[in-house]
Design an enzyme around this catalytic site. Structure first.
Site, PDB file in Angstrom:
ATOM      1  CG  HIS A 139     -71.190  17.738  -0.570  1.00  0.00           C
ATOM      2  ND1 HIS A 139     -70.513  16.752  -0.941  1.00  0.00           N
ATOM      3  CD2 HIS A 139     -71.223  18.595  -1.611  1.00  0.00           C
ATOM      4  CE1 HIS A 139     -70.053  16.874  -1.927  1.00  0.00           C
ATOM      5  NE2 HIS A 139     -70.332  18.108  -2.553  1.00  0.00           N
ATOM      6  CG  ASP A 140     -70.551  13.887   1.609  1.00  0.00           C
ATOM      7  OD1 ASP A 140     -71.450  13.295   2.398  1.00  0.00           O
ATOM      8  OD2 ASP A 140     -70.882  14.570   0.511  1.00  0.00           O
ATOM      9  N   GLY A 142     -66.500  20.013  -0.871  1.00  0.00           N
ATOM     10  CA  GLY A 142     -66.904  18.712  -0.313  1.00  0.00           C
ATOM     11  C   GLY A 142     -65.847  17.941   0.213  1.00  0.00           C
TER      12      GLY A 142
END
Length: 261
Positions: A123-124, A141
């Site tokens: 994520h991200d 992440g």
């Protein structure tokens, strides 16, 4: 490439938008709020969840899992997305997650990248253009990858790290700091103990006294320079006042393989 083709066994939800020339292979699943640009090929047994936007002329090979929820315990189901550019090749069993609410809500991958088998983009993350991620390379992440970066096989990048443009990360290297542009990073030796997981213990409710006892045990075992037997004797002293240190002793005594020291 011919006009849109969806294999009869594939499932494309009504809210998905597929461009001209897109091909969807057998048993693949395309969720609502997925947009796929022209001439992109989705192989068999792929899953693409939304909100996800994928550009044109990409090749996503079989069994890839794209746009899944972020693997973050703080994620509470908010609207977050994944954006993938053009002309990328994403190979078998690659996984790419959407973003999280507290970090901009978006994972981004640029153009002309190769993500080989079993790679993972968490994520991200932000990935530039013309990068190569070899088999089993993994981003935690919030990692930022510049253009023309090469990650060799089994590389692991720690969360929040930045890898500058044209950097090369050698096979099996674990990166836990920023790497400037143009720099080569190589694996050096095997893993070594590097202190205790203090932050994790605090998050799990360990008070300062418990953490202090565990640190004393760590110093006795890894910093004192004594033999394992001498370190074990010191642990036995500390264990008289600490259930946590007693657990460390039990772990040492019950192991079948040599202790990493």
């Amino acid at each position: 490439m011919s006009d849109l083709f969806v294999h009869p066994s594939a499932v494309v939800e009504p809210g998905a938008k597929l461009g001209n020339g897109v091909r969807v292979g057998a048993f693949s699943y395309i969720a609502d709020e997925v947009e796929i640009g022209a001439n992109t090929e989705i192989g068999p047994h792929c899953s693409i969840h939304g909100p996800t936007r994928i550009g044109r002329d990409n090749r996503i090979i079989g069994h890839a899992a794209i746009g899944g929820e972020p693997q973050d315990k703080k994620y509470a189901g908010g609207r977050v997305e994944l954006v993938i550019g053009d002309r990328n090749t994403i190979r078998e069993f690659a996984t790419i997650n959407r973003g999280t609410e507290g970090a901009g809500g978006c994972t981004r991958i640029g153009d002309d990248n190769w993500l080989l088998a079993y790679t993972h983009v968490a994520h991200d993350c932000s990935v530039g253009n013309h990068c190569v991620f070899s088999n089993n390379a993994t981003l935690a992440g919030h990692v930022s990858i510049g253009d023309h970066v090469i990650l060799s096989g089994f590389v692991g990048i720690h969360q929040f790290c930045r890898i500058g443009a044209h950097a090369f990360i050698g096979m099996g290297a674990f990166v836990n700091g920023d790497v400037p542009p143009f720099v080569m990073v190589a694996q050096e030796g095997y893993g070594r103990p590097r202190g205790i997981n203090s932050e994790g213990l605090k998050r799990r409710g360990f008070d300062a006294g418990r953490i202090s006892s565990i640190k004393r045990a760590y110093r006795a075992l890894y910093v004192s320079g004594t033999s394992l037997e001498e370190a074990r004797a010191k642990l036995a002293e500390i264990a008289g006042e600490s259930e946590d240190v007693r657990a460390v002793l039990e772990f040492i005594d019950s192991g079948e393989r040599p202790l990493l020291r």
